[in-house]
Each structure stands twice: as C-alpha cells, then as structure tokens.
Design a protein around this motif. Structure first.
Motif, PDB file in Angstrom:
ATOM      1  N   LEU A   1       0.831  -1.196   0.000  1.00 58.76           N
ATOM      2  CA  LEU A   1       0.000   0.000   0.000  1.00 58.76           C
ATOM      3  C   LEU A   1       0.870   1.252   0.000  1.00 58.76           C
ATOM      4  O   LEU A   1       0.557   2.249  -0.665  1.00 58.76           O
ATOM      5  CB  LEU A   1      -0.918  -0.004   1.223  1.00 58.76           C
ATOM      6  CG  LEU A   1      -1.788   1.250   1.409  1.00 58.76           C
ATOM      7  CD1 LEU A   1      -2.747   1.406   0.241  1.00 58.76           C
ATOM      8  CD2 LEU A   1      -2.537   1.196   2.737  1.00 58.76           C
ATOM      9  N   HIS A   2       1.985   1.209   0.723  1.00 58.05           N
ATOM     10  CA  HIS A   2       2.877   2.363   0.783  1.00 58.05           C
ATOM     11  C   HIS A   2       3.419   2.700  -0.600  1.00 58.05           C
ATOM     12  O   HIS A   2       3.540   3.874  -0.957  1.00 58.05           O
ATOM     13  CB  HIS A   2       4.032   2.077   1.751  1.00 58.05           C
ATOM     14  CG  HIS A   2       5.077   3.143   1.767  1.00 58.05           C
ATOM     15  ND1 HIS A   2       4.865   4.383   2.331  1.00 58.05           N
ATOM     16  CD2 HIS A   2       6.341   3.161   1.274  1.00 58.05           C
ATOM     17  CE1 HIS A   2       5.953   5.119   2.193  1.00 58.05           C
ATOM     18  NE2 HIS A   2       6.868   4.401   1.561  1.00 58.05           N
ATOM     19  N   THR A   3       3.751   1.685  -1.372  1.00 62.43           N
ATOM     20  CA  THR A   3       4.335   1.924  -2.691  1.00 62.43           C
ATOM     21  C   THR A   3       3.278   2.198  -3.759  1.00 62.43           C
ATOM     22  O   THR A   3       3.593   2.782  -4.794  1.00 62.43           O
ATOM     23  CB  THR A   3       5.183   0.717  -3.130  1.00 62.43           C
ATOM     24  OG1 THR A   3       4.349  -0.465  -3.142  1.00 62.43           O
ATOM     25  CG2 THR A   3       6.335   0.491  -2.162  1.00 62.43           C
TER      26      THR A   3
ATOM     27  N   GLN B   1       0.104   3.634  -3.100  1.00 54.78           N
ATOM     28  CA  GLN B   1      -0.997   4.445  -2.576  1.00 54.78           C
ATOM     29  C   GLN B   1      -1.520   5.434  -3.606  1.00 54.78           C
ATOM     30  O   GLN B   1      -2.729   5.620  -3.757  1.00 54.78           O
ATOM     31  CB  GLN B   1      -0.533   5.186  -1.321  1.00 54.78           C
ATOM     32  CG  GLN B   1      -1.651   5.997  -0.664  1.00 54.78           C
ATOM     33  CD  GLN B   1      -1.214   6.602   0.650  1.00 54.78           C
ATOM     34  OE1 GLN B   1      -0.073   6.444   1.059  1.00 54.78           O
ATOM     35  NE2 GLN B   1      -2.116   7.297   1.304  1.00 54.78           N
ATOM     36  N   ARG B   2      -0.617   6.073  -4.337  1.00 53.21           N
ATOM     37  CA  ARG B   2      -1.065   7.049  -5.333  1.00 53.21           C
ATOM     38  C   ARG B   2      -1.876   6.365  -6.435  1.00 53.21           C
ATOM     39  O   ARG B   2      -2.884   6.898  -6.910  1.00 53.21           O
ATOM     40  CB  ARG B   2       0.152   7.769  -5.919  1.00 53.21           C
ATOM     41  CG  ARG B   2       0.900   8.638  -4.919  1.00 53.21           C
ATOM     42  CD  ARG B   2       2.097   9.315  -5.555  1.00 53.21           C
ATOM     43  NE  ARG B   2       1.690  10.252  -6.589  1.00 53.21           N
ATOM     44  CZ  ARG B   2       2.556  10.913  -7.359  1.00 53.21           C
ATOM     45  NH1 ARG B   2       3.860  10.705  -7.212  1.00 53.21           N
ATOM     46  NH2 ARG B   2       2.127  11.754  -8.276  1.00 53.21           N
TER      47      ARG B   2
ATOM     48  N   VAL C   1      -3.677   3.639  -6.117  1.00 47.05           N
ATOM     49  CA  VAL C   1      -4.972   3.294  -5.538  1.00 47.05           C
ATOM     50  C   VAL C   1      -5.888   4.522  -5.488  1.00 47.05           C
ATOM     51  O   VAL C   1      -7.076   4.456  -5.818  1.00 47.05           O
ATOM     52  CB  VAL C   1      -4.788   2.697  -4.133  1.00 47.05           C
ATOM     53  CG1 VAL C   1      -6.135   2.541  -3.421  1.00 47.05           C
ATOM     54  CG2 VAL C   1      -4.080   1.343  -4.219  1.00 47.05           C
ATOM     55  N   ASN C   2      -5.322   5.660  -5.082  1.00 49.80           N
ATOM     56  CA  ASN C   2      -6.136   6.877  -4.994  1.00 49.80           C
ATOM     57  C   ASN C   2      -6.582   7.360  -6.364  1.00 49.80           C
ATOM     58  O   ASN C   2      -7.722   7.801  -6.539  1.00 49.80           O
ATOM     59  CB  ASN C   2      -5.351   7.972  -4.274  1.00 49.80           C
ATOM     60  CG  ASN C   2      -5.157   7.667  -2.800  1.00 49.80           C
ATOM     61  OD1 ASN C   2      -5.918   6.907  -2.217  1.00 49.80           O
ATOM     62  ND2 ASN C   2      -4.127   8.240  -2.205  1.00 49.80           N
TER      63      ASN C   2
ATOM     64  N   ASN D   1      -9.945   2.370  -3.086  1.00 43.68           N
ATOM     65  CA  ASN D   1      -9.772   2.242  -1.644  1.00 43.68           C
ATOM     66  C   ASN D   1     -10.629   1.130  -1.055  1.00 43.68           C
ATOM     67  O   ASN D   1     -10.176   0.340  -0.211  1.00 43.68           O
ATOM     68  CB  ASN D   1     -10.128   3.570  -0.966  1.00 43.68           C
ATOM     69  CG  ASN D   1      -9.141   4.667  -1.329  1.00 43.68           C
ATOM     70  OD1 ASN D   1      -8.443   4.551  -2.322  1.00 43.68           O
ATOM     71  ND2 ASN D   1      -9.100   5.727  -0.533  1.00 43.68           N
TER      72      ASN D   1
ATOM     73  N   VAL E   1      -9.224  -2.350  -1.792  1.00 38.80           N
ATOM     74  CA  VAL E   1      -7.996  -2.623  -1.044  1.00 38.80           C
ATOM     75  C   VAL E   1      -8.313  -2.918   0.420  1.00 38.80           C
ATOM     76  O   VAL E   1      -7.741  -3.836   1.032  1.00 38.80           O
ATOM     77  CB  VAL E   1      -7.028  -1.432  -1.176  1.00 38.80           C
ATOM     78  CG1 VAL E   1      -5.831  -1.598  -0.242  1.00 38.80           C
ATOM     79  CG2 VAL E   1      -6.558  -1.294  -2.618  1.00 38.80           C
TER      80      VAL E   1
END
Length: 866
Positions: free
Chosen positions: A442-444, A446-447, A449-450, A455, A458
């Motif tokens: 998710l950290h890598t 996140q953009r 996904v947004n 969201n 996930v």
C-alpha cells in the motif's frame, strides 16, 4: 624474517625465449617457475607467485580459452620508441590499482594487480598495505604491507595476500588495499584504494546440514531441526565475537544462585526442626549460638538476606558486562543485511521485503532469545533441580519419584508435539507476512490506488487477510493453552498424593515436620522448575521455525560469484590485450570496450536473426546509441555496466575502468537531503570544502541553482562542516552561490506556503538533471546514460550536452586536488537517443536497426576523438 615471492616477468616473446630457453612463439603460453626472493622484515605474510600463463582472449571468435590458473602477471613493455601517450609535467607515470574491486574465494589467496600508466621509462615504486573493513586481520586474512617496484618498461605488477579458510559461515566480507608513497611516480587518488571481496563457501549455521540446506525446503530442515539448533548454538558460541567467554562466565555465575537456593532449603528445615523446636531434647545444643534461640534465629535471618547482595552484584555484572543478546542480534542482522544487498534477482524474489523485515525485527530477536539465551535459564533450572534432588534423596528417597517422571513425560510430550507446533507457527508466520506485505505494498501503490478510487477494494482485501490471520493465530493459541496444562497438573497430583500420606510419614516418625513442610514446598518448586524447563524446551522448538527460515535466506545465491567471473574475464582480456601489443607502446588508456559477436535472445534487434554484432568503443570518446523504442538501447548499456550476460558472445571492459550506468528513471534517497543525494555521503569525516565547491559548480552547470535548492544544500553542508570541526580545525564555511536581488525573500515566502518533501518540488527535468549531476560528481571513467536529453529542449538540453562534452574533454569535471588533466584517465560517455536524433558532440553513432543489427557510423563533424 618474513618471506614473499616477487614476480618478475617479461611480455615479449623474444624476452621470454631468451630468459627461459623456450622456442620462439611458445613463450606467451609457457608456465613459468616461481622465483623466491627474501624481503625485509615487516613486509607481512605476503606471497607473490612467479609468472604463470594467463587465459587468452580470442578476438576472432569472441570466446575465452582457458590456458591456466591466473596468479600474477606483471608486464614489461620492451619497445624502444617513445609511447604516443606521453605524460606531461613533472612526477613521472601514474600508478593505480588495476581494479576498484578484486574478488577471491577464501580457499585461495587474493591476487592484487597494480598498473603503471605513462612512458614506463625508468623505475618507480609504491608502498601498499591492507586495512580492515568487514573482514578482520587475523580472522579472515593476514594483514600485510610492502613495497611494489616497477622496472623499466613494466606496466602491471602483482602481489598476493593470504586469506584464511575456516569452516564458519560469513556473508561476503571485504577489506581494503591502499597505495601510498609513490617514488618516481604519481598515485591516482581515485585508484589508490581498492576493496577485496572474499566469497565464503560455508553454510549457515554449519556445513553439517549442507545437503538439507541445498534442498531449499523448510520441511527438509524441520526434519533435522534439533540438530540445526545445536549447530546454531555452536555457531554463536564459537564465531560471534565475545560470546565464548561471556557464555562460560554466565554459566559459572548461575551456580551462585543455585548454591543459595539449596542453602535456603536447609535453612527452612533447620529453622523448623531446630531453632523453633523447644520440645525435642538436644536441639539447644544444635543451635548456632548454643542455648540462645533468639540470636540463632537472627543469624538465620541474616544468612537468608546477606547472600542476596552478592547475587545482586552478580546479576548487575551479568546485565551490564555479560549482555550477549545485542552482539548475536547485531552479527546476524549485519550478515543478513549484507547478504541481501548481494542477492541475485532470483534470490530477491524468494525473499520479499516484508519477509526481510520480519526476519530482521522479529525472527532474529526470537531466535536469539529462545534459541540461545534460553540455555542460561534452562541451566539455572537444571541446577535447582539437582539441588532439589540432593535434598529429597538425602532426607527421604521415596519422595523423589517425580524427579524421574517429569523429564520422561516432558521428553515424550515435546517429541509428540514438535511437528504440530512448527506447522502452526509456519502458518501463522505466513499470515503475518501477508499482513505486513499488504501494508508495504500500500505504501508503494498508494497514489495508484487513490487515482483509480480503489480504496474500498484494497480495504476489503486487507480485512480478508486479517480474518485468515486470526484463524491461524487462534489455532496456535489453543495449542499453546493445552500445552501449558501438563506440568501444573502433574505437580498438583504429586502434592495431593504426598499430603494424603502425611499422617503415615510424619506421625510414624519417618520424617520430621520441618522436612515434610519443606518437601511440600520442594514439590511446588519442582513443578515450577519443570514448568520452566518445559517452557524452555518449547521455546527451543519454537526457535527452530525462524532458524530454518533464516538458514534458507542465508543460503540463497548472491551475485558476487557472477561479478567475480565477469571481473576475471575482463582482467584476462585487458592483460592479453596489453601483452599482444606490448611492442607498439600502448597503455591501459588504449584498451577499448569490446562487443564480440553479441546476441541477446529477447532483444528484437540483437538476436539470432540479426547475426549478433561486434563493435568497439575507444576510450575518451562520446558514443551515441540511436534506435527506435524497444530496440535494445538500454540493454546495451546494461551489457557494459551491469554485467548483464549476453545470450552469446562476450562484452569486455578493462577492469581498471570505473563504470556507471545512469537509468532514465531518477533514483533518490527520499529520507535524505539534497547534499547526501548529490554526493552520497552523510559522514562528516568525508566532508571537505572541495566537495562542497564541486557540488555547487556542477549544480550551476546543469541549471539546478534555484534558491530553495541552494538553501538546502548549504544548510546540510554547514551541518557536516560543524560536525567535522569537533575533530579538527576547519576554515569557516563560505557559500559560493550568487543570489539575485530579491530572490531570497520571494523563495522564503514560497517555502512558508508549501511544506512538501524536497523531491516533490523538483520537476521531471530537474530530477533527471539532478541524477546526472550526481553521476558527474561520482566521476566514473565510463558514463553510460539512458536517454539523457529525450525530454529536454532549448538551453537546458544544450547545458546537459555541454556538460557531457566537457566531462570527456577535461577528463572529469571540477576535479580538485587530483591529477592534472593530462595525467587523468580518459573519460567516455555512451548515451542513448531516438532513431532520428543527431548530436554534434558524438564521435560515433551506433545505430540499431531492425533486421540489420548495429551499424557503426563515424561522425564526420568530429572525426572520432583520438
């Protein structure tokens, strides 16, 4: 007096034939004999082996033909004419290591090559020595120092450093060799230090389990889990620094507590049966103070209290001085970290980043605490059980039956539950890895996904992972709950049975009341001790799971062996190239980059259909690789710099060249600032005003001199400067930036409005130019750049092209305190572009065309730089 073996060898066939009586034409393939020479004391355990034949590179078919084992190979250039590359100025030739990195396995000694570049006229010498890094003198190699002398016409000299072959596992370790004190020559500072990497062929934690480890399966290792665990204990005891003597001392100090525990048992009996028994005749005479029960009871109380001060001191000493957990965790973490950095791509796929994190932060601490430090608790408990056994057998032997029942039941129970426990732990570990992996992914992403509003999806996936993990966790907790009931129930039954026989054993006079009450407490203590023993053995069995996982991670392949093979192939190529042209006055600066019959199966323009390609890149030139998208331009750069093996053919580069591949995707250390990302240093000992000034000049040259970049660069440089002042006096830090009027206030207002990571403030063009500035500061001999000006235009494009041209013409940009331009090694730039791009700075164009492979074009405007 130490001895060393200095190598004297000649390159030309005529000289070899004359020296060794060999037939004409055979000298280059002859195997020479070793020539021992006694050196002065202090030269160290150095052995320089006499000249032997080397593998030869065949330029005709692009293959490497093995002719013998490489040991050393000094060259003597015997030509009588003046070389065409004459060094100007005073100071003579330039001497440097033949490579920035040398490779050797621990089963053989490290052979270090030193090259002399220039006229080769007369004699010169340099001092060399070894310096510790991760490899320590006396543990992994024999530290040495000496003098290396070049005779007239000699180009390459060798010396050998003795390595220590042991059976203990280490990840790839390294040490330094350093050149200094050149006589009749100049030492190139960029080539005065080289690292020697030692590949280890031993298995973690022991070679005893090599067969099971090579299977690559945790199930195979579970089958020898206890043996593997004992090997790990032996590894920690013998190989981790300071653990051996600390372990022995801790085991000895734990006996103080057991001695005190045994004394308290007898004190309780003495207090009840003697001090407090004023009825039984003769007890008054057994008092420590005969006839005085009050004084004796005080003495008993003091005997109970005072030894605890000694035990407190021993515990503090053990905590403050004998702490071992940190050293074992440190050793394992550093080795795993070093191992991971050298992993091959296949190995990295087997160890995702979340698994590495779990291993570092959870598995290693668990393994250390439950797989090694637990033995001190078990040792202490076993000592207390021995004390209890002594008391029970001495007072009433028939009550000692539980002493034999406990260990038998524990052994049977541990054996029966071993496989089940490891299976449940492995499943829980997989669930934990999935959870951690989901967070890291998710950290890598996140953009991403947004952007796509994913969201909800996930989150639902994460909920499913957590539910599966809870099920696995509850299975393990249920298993552990029932395990914890075994010893308490045995203890409960033993005490109840002994109480049931109380009237028989006390009223019949077979034992005293004090002994009876002490025995009940002893039964309880015995249960508590065996509960601790069972918990300890359970912990030991639990530690087998992380140990097996860690063992596999330590066994995965590293790319050091591939790099070593590439280095040896390139070393043979360079030495043979110099040997075959020794009479023409060439130097290492003339060795080209060679592509010989190269094919890459997955490349559309470099596969079998095109027949492969053979080209050469002369040093000191600018080469443009032009071609359409997906034609293999980046692949060609990787073949040169990254050691990517071609499907067929060979790519050869002299090992004395420092290569740097600059990808098109900008790379940054996001948690570090501008100064670190530019210079790749964060240690104040590496800071100097010259480094600061070079950074300023190159940032300005590439139009990266915005106010906020200047401020961040200056602030970080100032912090390093102040830190360095604590160790030595330094000149005041000055800024070299030139600010326009009003610029400071305007930029400060912008910074107050926006508080973003500094990399997010860079445009795409600035990010790429920043990466190029870093590469130019690194100052490699060969700079391979993927699409440097693809998205640039106008003055910015011209600034980048001008910087690359100056880099080649000046043999490095803004080099302070180093060699002058004429003594520095040539600089070569190889960069990729689209099919139709043309640049005047290029000396050659390697044009990749579908169906025709690679076509070399000599730029008429440049004529090819000599």
């Amino acid at each position: 007096m130490s001895r060393s073996f200095w190598t004297l060898s000649l390159v030309s066939a005529e000289a070899m034939s004359e020296a060794y009586g060999l037939p004409s034409g055979a000298s280059a393939r002859a195997v020479y004999q070793r020539i021992p020479v006694v050196t002065s004391p202090g030269a160290g355990p150095l052995k320089l082996i006499g000249p032997v034949k080397r593998d030869a590179f065949s330029a005709r078919d692009g293959t490497v033909t093995s002719l013998g084992q490489v040991q050393s190979q000094p060259f003597r250039q015997l030509s009588t004419h003046t070389p065409r590359r004459q060094q100007s100025g005073e100071g003579g030739d330039v001497v440097q290591f033949f490579s920035n990195t040398f490779y050797s396995s621990e089963k053989e000694n490290a052979v270090i090559q030193v090259v002399r570049i220039g006229s080769l006229y007369g004699k010169c010498s340099v001092q060399w020595k070894t310096e510790d890094n991760s490899a320590q003198d006396g543990k992994k190699y024999r530290g040495a120092a000496g003098t290396l002398e070049f005779g007239h016409g000699e180009c390459v000299r060798s010396f050998e450093i003795q390595l220590i072959d042991d059976d203990d596992f280490d990840s790839t370790l390294d040490f330094y060799v350093v050149l200094s004190e050149g006589m009749n020559c100049i030492i190139d500072s960029s080539g005065s230090r080289s690292v020697v990497m030692i590949t280890d062929d031993d298995m973690f934690p022991s070679n005893k389990h090599e067969e099971q480890i090579k299977e690559g399966s945790e199930d195979e290792l579970y089958g020898v889990g206890w043996s593997l665990l004992f090997s790990f204990m032996g590894f920690c005891f013998t190989h981790v620094p300071e653990i051996r003597w600390k372990t022995c001392l801790c085991l000895l100090l734990s006996m103080l507590g057991n001695a005190y525990y045994l004394s308290t048992i007898f004190l309780r009996v003495y207090l009840v049966d003697t001090v407090l028994d004023n009825i039984t005749p003769g007890t008054a005479e057994k008092l420590w103070f005969p006839g005085d029960r009050n004084s004796t009871s005080v003495a008993v109380g003091l005997a109970w209290i005072l030894p605890n001060f000694i035990l407190l001191g021993a515990d503090y000493f053990e905590m403050a001085v004998l702490e071992m957990g940190f050293y074992i965790r440190y050793h394992l973490r550093v080795n795993l970290f070093r191992k991971y950095l050298n992993y091959t791509e296949q190995s990295r796929q087997l160890v995702p980043l979340q698994d590495l994190k779990i291993s570092m932060m959870e598995d290693i601490p668990e393994l250390v605490s439950q797989g090694y430090l637990i033995i001190f608790e078990l040792w202490s408990m076993l000592g207390k059980i021995v004390c209890i056994a002594y008391f029970m057998l001495r007072k009433h032997p028939h009550s000692a039956i539980p002493l034999f029942a406990y260990p038998i039941l524990i052994f049977i129970y541990v054996q029966c539950t071993y496989t089940r426990r490891l299976s449940l732990m492995a499943k829980e570990g997989e669930g934990q890895s999935d959870t951690t992996g989901a967070i890291m992914h998710l950290h890598t992403a996140q953009r991403l996904v947004n952007y796509y509003n994913a969201n909800g999806y996930v989150v639902s996936q994460f909920e499913n992972i957590l539910r599966r993990q809870r099920s696995l966790t509850m299975d393990l907790k249920s298993f552990e709950f029932w395990n914890s009931q075994l010893i308490p129930w045995i203890t409960l039954l033993a005490i109840g049975n002994y109480m049931a026989m109380s009237s028989r054993v006390v009223l019949s006079g077979n034992t005293s009341l004090g002994s009876f009450l002490a025995t009940i407490n002893v039964y309880k203590d015995l249960g508590d001790r065996f509960t601790t023993i069972l918990r300890g053995f359970t912990s030991l069995s639990k530690s087998i799971s992380p140990l097996c996982g860690l063992t596999l991670q330590f066994s995965y392949q590293v790319d050091v062996l591939d790099r070593s093979e590439t280095f040896q192939r390139r070393e043979r190529f360079a030495l043979d190239w110099l040997q075959t042209r020794a009479s023409t006055g060439v130097s290492p600066d003339d060795i080209p980059i060679v592509f010989e019959d190269v094919q890459v199966a997955y490349s559309p323009c470099m596969n079998v259909a095109t027949g492969g390609f053979s080209v050469q890149a002369p040093q000191g030139t600018i080469i443009q690789i032009a071609g359409p998208h997906d034609s293999g331009k980046r692949t060609m750069l990787s073949l040169i710099c990254d050691g990517l093996p071609p499907s067929t053919g060979v790519v050869l580069v002299s090992p004395h060249l420092n290569l740097l591949h600059v990808p098109h995707l900008p790379l940054f250390g996001d948690s570090m600032g501008v100064f670190f990302n530019l210079h790749m240093i964060s240690d104040e000992s590496q800071y100097s005003p010259e480094i600061y000034a070079r950074g300023v000049h190159i940032l300005q040259k590439l139009r990266l001199d915005k106010r906020w970049i200047k401020d961040m660069y200056d602030a970080e440089a100032q912090a390093l400067h102040k830190a360095s002042e604590s160790s030595h006096d330094a000149a005041p830090h000055h800024t070299l930036w030139c600010y326009e009027e009003g610029e400071e206030e305007e930029e400060e207002e912008e910074e107050e409005e926006v508080d973003l990571p500094w990399t997010s403030k860079l445009s795409t063009s600035e990010k790429w130019r920043f990466q190029l500035a870093r590469a130019l500061l690194h100052n490699p001999h060969v700079l391979a750049i993927h699409r440097p000006v693809q998205e640039l235009e106008g003055e910015v494009r011209q600034a980048v092209l001008s910087a690359l041209q100056d880099f080649v013409q000046m043999r490095g940009l803004d080099i302070e305190g180093g060699l002058d331009r004429f003594r520095r090694r040539p600089r070569t730039v190889i960069f990729t572009t689209g099919s139709n791009d043309r640049f005047e700075i290029a000396d050659y164009v390697w044009r990749i065309t579908p169906g025709s492979g690679v076509i070399v074009e000599k730029c008429p405007s440049r004529g090819g730089r000599p």
